[in-house]
Design an enzyme around this catalytic site. Structure first.
Site, PDB file in Angstrom:
ATOM      1  CD  GLU A 193       1.005  -0.573  -1.326  1.00  0.00           C
ATOM      2  OE1 GLU A 193       0.848  -0.713  -2.549  1.00  0.00           O
ATOM      3  OE2 GLU A 193       2.015  -0.985  -0.712  1.00  0.00           O
ATOM      4  CG  HIS A 230       5.318   0.882  -3.207  1.00  0.00           C
ATOM      5  ND1 HIS A 230       4.064   0.328  -3.084  1.00  0.00           N
ATOM      6  CD2 HIS A 230       5.151   2.043  -3.906  1.00  0.00           C
ATOM      7  CE1 HIS A 230       3.166   1.115  -3.669  1.00  0.00           C
ATOM      8  NE2 HIS A 230       3.811   2.169  -4.171  1.00  0.00           N
ATOM      9  CG  HIS A 286      -0.185  -4.139   1.594  1.00  0.00           C
ATOM     10  ND1 HIS A 286      -0.674  -5.274   0.994  1.00  0.00           N
ATOM     11  CD2 HIS A 286       0.913  -3.783   0.883  1.00  0.00           C
ATOM     12  CE1 HIS A 286       0.071  -5.591  -0.029  1.00  0.00           C
ATOM     13  NE2 HIS A 286       1.062  -4.712  -0.116  1.00  0.00           N
ATOM     14  CG  HIS A 345      -2.064  -5.085  -3.169  1.00  0.00           C
ATOM     15  ND1 HIS A 345      -1.985  -3.957  -2.366  1.00  0.00           N
ATOM     16  CD2 HIS A 345      -0.798  -5.294  -3.621  1.00  0.00           C
ATOM     17  CE1 HIS A 345      -0.740  -3.501  -2.359  1.00  0.00           C
ATOM     18  NE2 HIS A 345       0.006  -4.301  -3.107  1.00  0.00           N
TER      19      HIS A 345
END
Length: 298
Positions: free
Chosen positions: A38, A88, A132, A144
């Protein structure tokens, strides 16, 4: 004459010892790179981050290029070995053929320690690439923690996103987190955990989706330079280990907390929140990962 000989011998001996020490230090410089998606340069939309989506193929290339910039920098900074952990989603995003051939790749999501699988005390520096902001950040691209089911995770009373949790793991093993790349919010949040970390903000978050992106070539040049300089300057600190790790985990549904109470050591403290303690951070990390990834709330 004998005095001159002894002096020359002494100088040679000292130089030899220092040379050996320098080589030993260089041989020990192992670098661990955890790569999320992200926070990668140029990634802003949902259709870029999941397999089967139209932009996912491009995103894999973008992810590899940011990772390669960090790998090049790490080797230029004195690394003799670089291990990359695909961190990820499915954790099968990085294609081996796209990655710098000098790096080793850890792939697949079935890992005990997820984003830091394979990290241990033998490493000398940790780099986070493409990270992120944590869950419920008011600004930050794709903010998140772990997955969309998590509202907050606190360890010993301190709220932690993925960068914070992974830093606690690095501290357990006594390995410094020397660098992070991602949007500006991710970089600032990481500095709360490691104030001296070298941050490369590859994009500025306008909100949770819109960004102002830096030119790709410019961002990757900075990643490479930052990796080189941070690895070259890295020094291993003493291990930071708490006597125990108390975790409070708030979820976005009531199903996961209810299922989690099947484990006798996990306590329900609110309809959406559980608590548990573990003696070590790796043990706590494994339970956190089980709760957000391996319990199906449907």
């Amino acid at each position: 004459m004998a005095f001159v000989f002894r002096k020359v011998f002494f100088v040679f001996f000292v130089s030899f010892v220092f040379a050996l020490g320098g080589r030993a230090e260089a041989q020990a410089r192992r670098v661990y790179i955890s790569v999320d998606m992200e926070g990668i340069s140029g990634i802003v939309g949902d259709d870029q981050t999941s397999a089967g989506q139209p932009e996912y193929g491009r995103s894999r290339k973008l992810m590899a290029e940011d990772a390669n910039a960090a790998i090049r920098g790490a080797f230029a900074g004195g690394a003799t070995e670089v291990v990359v952990n695909d961190s990820h989603g499915s954790q099968r995003n990085l294609l081996p053929e796209d990655l710098d051939p000098r790096a080793r790749l850890i792939s697949h999501s079935f890992k005990r320690h997820g984003m830091v699988e394979g990290l241990d005390e033998t490493f000398d520096a940790v780099i986070f690439v493409g990270y992120h902001a944590k869950a419920d950040s008011p600004r930050g691209v794709f903010a998140h923690t772990g997955s969309g089911v998590v509202k907050d995770v606190q360890v010993n009373g301190r709220s932690a996103g993925e960068g914070g949790l992974n830093t606690l793991m690095a501290q357990w093993f006594g390995v410094p987190v020397v660098m992070i790349t991602g949007d500006d919010v991710a970089v600032e949040q990481q500095k709360e955990w490691t104030p001296s970390v070298r941050g490369v903000a590859v994009k500025r978050a306008i909100n949770m989706r819109a960004v102002e992106a830096r030119p790709l070539a410019e961002a990757r040049r900075e990643i490479e330079v930052a990796a080189r300089e941070s690895v070259a300057a890295s020094r291993k600190p003493a291990r930071e280990r708490a006597t125990s790790y108390k975790v409070r985990m708030q979820l976005r549904n009531f199903t996961i907390p209810e299922v989690a109470t099947a484990f006798s050591e996990i306590t329900l403290v609110a309809p959406d929140t559980v608590e548990f303690s573990r003696a070590t951070m790796p043990e706590a990390y494994r339970i956190i990962r089980v709760l957000y990834r391996f319990i199906n709330p449907d």
